[in-house]
Design a protein around this motif. Sequence first.
Motif, mmCIF file in Angstrom:
data_model
loop_
_atom_site.group_PDB
_atom_site.id
_atom_site.type_symbol
_atom_site.label_atom_id
_atom_site.label_comp_id
_atom_site.label_asym_id
_atom_site.label_seq_id
_atom_site.Cartn_x
_atom_site.Cartn_y
_atom_site.Cartn_z
ATOM 1 N N LEU A 247 0.819 -1.218 0.000
ATOM 2 C CA LEU A 247 0.000 0.000 0.000
ATOM 3 C C LEU A 247 0.850 1.265 0.000
ATOM 4 O O LEU A 247 0.447 2.285 -0.558
ATOM 5 C CB LEU A 247 -0.973 0.003 1.195
ATOM 6 C CG LEU A 247 -2.316 -0.608 0.813
ATOM 7 C CD1 LEU A 247 -2.221 -2.101 0.649
ATOM 8 C CD2 LEU A 247 -3.383 -0.227 1.784
ATOM 9 N N LEU B 89 1.844 1.716 -3.522
ATOM 10 C CA LEU B 89 0.707 2.184 -4.328
ATOM 11 C C LEU B 89 0.268 3.596 -3.924
ATOM 12 O O LEU B 89 -0.694 4.143 -4.469
ATOM 13 C CB LEU B 89 -0.480 1.224 -4.190
ATOM 14 C CG LEU B 89 -0.296 -0.171 -4.805
ATOM 15 C CD1 LEU B 89 -1.374 -1.133 -4.305
ATOM 16 C CD2 LEU B 89 -0.318 -0.103 -6.328
ATOM 17 N N VAL C 142 -1.160 4.645 -1.246
ATOM 18 C CA VAL C 142 -2.461 4.716 -0.577
ATOM 19 C C VAL C 142 -2.273 5.072 0.892
ATOM 20 O O VAL C 142 -3.119 5.700 1.506
ATOM 21 C CB VAL C 142 -3.218 3.376 -0.741
ATOM 22 C CG1 VAL C 142 -4.432 3.289 0.163
ATOM 23 C CG2 VAL C 142 -3.638 3.196 -2.205
ATOM 24 N N MET D 18 -5.408 9.484 -6.480
ATOM 25 C CA MET D 18 -5.244 8.036 -6.326
ATOM 26 C C MET D 18 -5.798 7.252 -7.504
ATOM 27 O O MET D 18 -6.841 7.585 -8.052
ATOM 28 C CB MET D 18 -5.898 7.570 -5.029
ATOM 29 C CG MET D 18 -5.076 7.945 -3.810
ATOM 30 S SD MET D 18 -5.684 7.146 -2.335
ATOM 31 C CE MET D 18 -4.735 8.046 -1.089
ATOM 32 N N GLY D 19 -5.084 6.176 -7.852
ATOM 33 C CA GLY D 19 -5.492 5.343 -8.975
ATOM 34 C C GLY D 19 -4.444 5.372 -10.066
ATOM 35 O O GLY D 19 -3.559 6.234 -10.058
ATOM 36 N N ARG D 20 -4.520 4.401 -10.976
ATOM 37 C CA ARG D 20 -3.568 4.353 -12.099
ATOM 38 C C ARG D 20 -4.346 4.204 -13.401
ATOM 39 O O ARG D 20 -5.092 3.237 -13.559
ATOM 40 C CB ARG D 20 -2.635 3.147 -11.967
ATOM 41 C CG ARG D 20 -1.784 3.131 -10.714
ATOM 42 C CD ARG D 20 -0.355 3.561 -10.997
ATOM 43 N NE ARG D 20 0.403 3.666 -9.753
ATOM 44 C CZ ARG D 20 1.186 2.701 -9.285
ATOM 45 N NH1 ARG D 20 1.346 1.589 -9.957
ATOM 46 N NH2 ARG D 20 1.840 2.852 -8.139
#
Lengths: 287, 323
Positions: B259, B262, B264, B317-319
């Motif tokens: 995480l 990523l 997050v 956030m996110g890809r």
Amino acid sequence: MAWFRKEKKPRQPRRERLEIPADAWEKCEACGHTDLREKFVRNLNVCPSCDYHRRIRASEYLNILFDEGTIEETEVDLRSTDPLGFPEYPGRLKKATTNAGEGDAIITATGMLGGAPLNIGVMDFAFMGGSMGSVVGEKIARLGQRSLERKYPLVIISASGGARMQEGVLSLMQMAKTSAMLSMLGERGIPYISILTNPTTGGVSASYAMLGDAILAEPGAVIGFAGPRVIKQTLGQDLPEGFQTAEFLLDHGMLDAVVHRKDLKGTVGQLLRHMTGKPAATGWTSP
Amino acid sequence: MASAPVMEFEKPIAELEKQIDELKRLADGQRLDVGSEIAPLERKLSDLRDQIYKNLTPLQRVQVARNNKRPFTLDYIRLAFTDWIELHGDRAFREDAAIVGGWARLDGETVMVIGQQRGRDTKENLKRNFGMPHPEGYRKALRLMKLAEKFHVPVLTFIDTPGAWAGLGAEERGQSEAIARNLYEMAQLEVPIIATVIGEGGSGGALALGVADRVLMLENAVYSVITIEGCAAILWKDGKSPEMRERAASALRITAPDLYELRVIDEIIPEPPGGAHSSQEATAKAVQEALIRNLDELRKYKPDRLVRRRREKFLGMGRVEEG
């Protein structure tokens, strides 16, 4: 038993006399009513007999809500990646793209409704069950940003089983991302209408779907946090009749109205005129 | 010492501990000095702990995160805060004991602490519903957040839940709406928010306390969009076998290092060797230190800047791929 015998006429193959080909007929999945496909289509894929709302594609909702010739699709270049290296995800994405199109699980567009501009996002259940991954979140965030910049009202039509498992916690974060964008619209007094169609569950229902300034739902749509199967499993018993339908949610105070597909445009237009200080549409007179 | 069920991978540790205990008892009984024999064993024990805990698989981490000897929200409140007074109820339907909340002091300063609370035994778990809140729990949490905002007090949340409760009453009273409302309101709350994932962060039910300026996570905690069992059941029609659970645990990328990578979470709080359950005090101390340090930084921001940064963080956030 029979003390007389009815003369049976040899059966006439009646079908021959009709000029309509057999495949022009369609049967309602809910009530079995059979009618011309043409009639289903003209009725926006709602059964003319029982009002069962069939699932339709995202692009059809755009046609229903927007004024003719005003639709301009936005955010068309966003594609899902495989950020976790999740088993079989690239293959599934490819298949979904082939079957449902390149828009991922949501199409976003800008256009006019009753002559007033607005932005609409419509989820597409055909693309991996309308699951919300990074692309769905990003498209909603960008559409929201457009609404912020131009003060256009926002409408989102949901159809989703929830967050997209294959993007893991990044999908979960799309709930926070979209809600954060809506809080920005809320702060600036830009109206947001949420329309729930069958089904709207999981992470989508637990974020933007339930955050509308008005929340509408199509008749019979299944709406809930946990899907009916999950609840049945935790309870170990059957669910009450009509549980988690739009009508059930209306009764429990979770929706503003259940709206027939043919009335969606009129209802959204009326709500937006109230919320944006515009006069009533022609046809409305004071009592 | 009360013996809780030992996790499979901890068995070598438990065995060595038993050996040392026996040796000590023997020595006590016969008044022998066995210090020279125990010292190497204890070194070995410490090495073994390090070795095992450095190489935990994702599935083993899930087991550690769910271990009921791990410190829970109320343990942190007891060990890392002072002057605690619990507040109850959502003012609309009922009190939900799956979430606790109230005023406390961190390093002498008033804060609002809110967190899911699991139970250690069956009786407490029935009361706490295994840390799975109903809508009224989330609405209580929101009420307390707004209360904190009213008095310009920071909000510190502890995330520890398998997920929000899925049941008839929860659906009838709007589980979805309750979670969604918290996400929305947390995205505009004008006081610092720090969320700490202390055990299992299960899906939307966890995120409903997780829209924070800083998201911290204990080293062996997990945070996921779906339980590993749920994922394995959906994808491979088998949510029970260890192989499929292991596969789901790896695929979902739910560990703290995952995480962090990523983006997050913002920080990993190290656990003592042998996991948080090996020393509640040491774990609470590490959490306390991290909270004080992060809060000091957040206090520098004016409310509007704080909210803007929080929103930007989640909006990023996110890809996705363009083109």
